[in-house]
Design a protein around this motif. Structure first.
Motif, short mmCIF file in Angstrom:
data_model
loop_
_atom_site.label_atom_id
_atom_site.label_comp_id
_atom_site.label_asym_id
_atom_site.label_seq_id
_atom_site.Cartn_x
_atom_site.Cartn_y
_atom_site.Cartn_z
N SER A 25 34.73 61.16 88.05
CA SER A 25 34.47 61.53 86.66
C SER A 25 33.06 61.12 86.28
CB SER A 25 35.50 60.87 85.74
OG SER A 25 35.48 59.46 85.88
N HIS A 52 31.79 56.32 89.57
CA HIS A 52 31.53 57.45 88.68
C HIS A 52 30.30 58.24 89.13
CE1 HIS A 52 34.52 56.52 85.64
NE2 HIS A 52 34.09 55.27 85.59
N HIS A 96 32.71 60.07 80.23
CA HIS A 96 32.68 58.73 79.65
C HIS A 96 31.27 58.52 79.11
CE1 HIS A 96 36.54 57.74 81.51
NE2 HIS A 96 36.07 58.24 82.65
N LEU A 119 35.74 61.47 77.42
CA LEU A 119 36.89 60.84 78.06
C LEU A 119 37.11 59.46 77.47
CD1 LEU A 119 36.15 61.79 81.79
CD2 LEU A 119 38.06 62.64 80.40
N THR A 288 36.94 52.58 81.81
CA THR A 288 36.86 53.99 82.19
C THR A 288 37.91 54.38 83.21
OG1 THR A 288 35.17 53.48 83.86
CG2 THR A 288 34.39 54.13 81.67
N ASP A 292 40.83 57.13 82.98
CA ASP A 292 41.01 58.19 83.97
C ASP A 292 42.45 58.21 84.47
OD1 ASP A 292 38.41 59.05 83.80
OD2 ASP A 292 37.74 58.04 85.63
#
Length: 329
Positions: A25, A52, A96, A119, A288, A292
């Motif tokens: 992500s 990420h 994010h 997100l 984060t 997710d």
């Protein structure tokens, strides 16, 4: 690591950089006023990129982005639209967002105005875009305009007129600036920040400090109602040695953003010295990756998801203080 320019409009082009696994992500980093994307330290960016796809970029009038304010004045809220333009350029539907200082305010604008693109959000070193007073456990309340002001030593340095100091003189000035922003709890490494600012200057190709964000129109930024009803998962990073938005500004943020969680990074001020990279990255990644996992029912959290970097899921980093409740509640 790849770089590209994002054309926002005919007059504005933004430098950007992406690193990390494209299958992960996306996490977008938004820096503060007058700061380019290189304001995010390499060690911190690399730590986040372990889990990420990380994008950072230069604001207008910083780094390698367009110097456009004098011919095309803009508002601070336009800088939030730039973040959306960067996501669009990378074909990212949702990301994010992590914002520091002015970047934390821009992140709040994104929470309020573009929640469908987020997100999660993480904000640090910033004040709330809300007129709601701070509530205390005893039921008393402090109006926003009575919250602690910027440290007088920082204000005194900011009051100095801008002048051409030459390269080394400019580096001296910037190091002294970071010394004050670092706060008085974590030892200050002048060589670390001198090297960092030298990289910032080399990246920009000039040493004069950008001043245009202070001249931009700051109106229309209040988002009291939108923040109070948001559903964007939000982490507020509390820095006990913060001189620009001193405690309890972070507590106030965590109160006025619906559902926000508060995490304290011991010793942290407004600067991002090497000493805070690991606990700060751990706190952000804990937030984060949990988000997710919730977005993928049944997926769970990977065993390498950090409570601290390299820790097993469910462990907590002793260098990160996690508040399990919103302050004042």
């Amino acid at each position: 690591m790849n770089q590209r320019f994002v054309q926002v409009d005919p007059a504005v082009r933004l430098w950007s950089e992406v690193r990390g696994d494209p299958r992960d992500s996306t996490l977008l980093l938004i820096m503060g006023a007058g700061a380019s994307g290189l304001g995010w330290p390499e060690g911190l960016v690399d730590a986040l990129a372990v889990r990420h796809r990380v994008i950072r970029y230069d604001h207008r009038d910083t780094g390698r982005s367009s110097r456009s304010f004098d011919t095309h004045p803009y508002r601070i809220v336009d800088l939030a639209s730039d973040a959306i333009a960067v996501l669009d350029a990378y074909e990212v539907e949702r990301a994010h967002i992590v914002g520091h200082s002015l970047g934390g305010m821009l992140t709040q604008l994104l929470i309020a105005d573009h929640p469908e693109r987020l997100l999660s959000a993480t904000v640090m070193g910033t004040g709330a875009l809300s007129s709601t007073p701070l509530s205390h456990p005893d039921g008393s309340r402090t109006p926003v305009d009575r919250l602690p002001p910027i440290d007088v030593r920082v204000l005194e340095l900011w009051s100095h007129p801008h002048e051409d100091r030459g390269l080394e003189g400019e580096l001296d000035h910037r190091v002294e600036h970071w010394r004050l922003l670092n706060g008085d709890q974590i030892p200050f490494d002048s060589e670390e920040f001198r090297a960092s600012e030298r990289r910032v200057i080399e990246h920009a190709g000039r040493y004069e400090a950008p001043m245009t964000h202070g001249r931009a129109d700051h109106s229309g930024m209040d988002r009291t109602e939108e923040l109070a009803r948001t559903e964007v998962p939000t982490l507020v990073v509390s820095a006990p040695a913060e001189p620009v938005f001193p405690p309890p500004h972070a507590d106030h943020l965590a109160q006025v953003i619906a559902g926000a969680r508060l995490v304290e990074i011991p010793g942290m001020g407004h600067a991002l010295p090497r000493a805070v990279h690991a606990p700060l990255a751990a706190a952000v990644l804990d937030h984060t990756l949990a988000t997710d996992a919730r977005a993928r029912p049944g997926a769970g959290i990977s065993p390498r998801s950090p409570g601290r970097l390299g820790a097993a899921a469910g462990e907590e980093d002793p260098g990160v203080f996690v508040s399990r409740r919103r302050p004042g509640c």
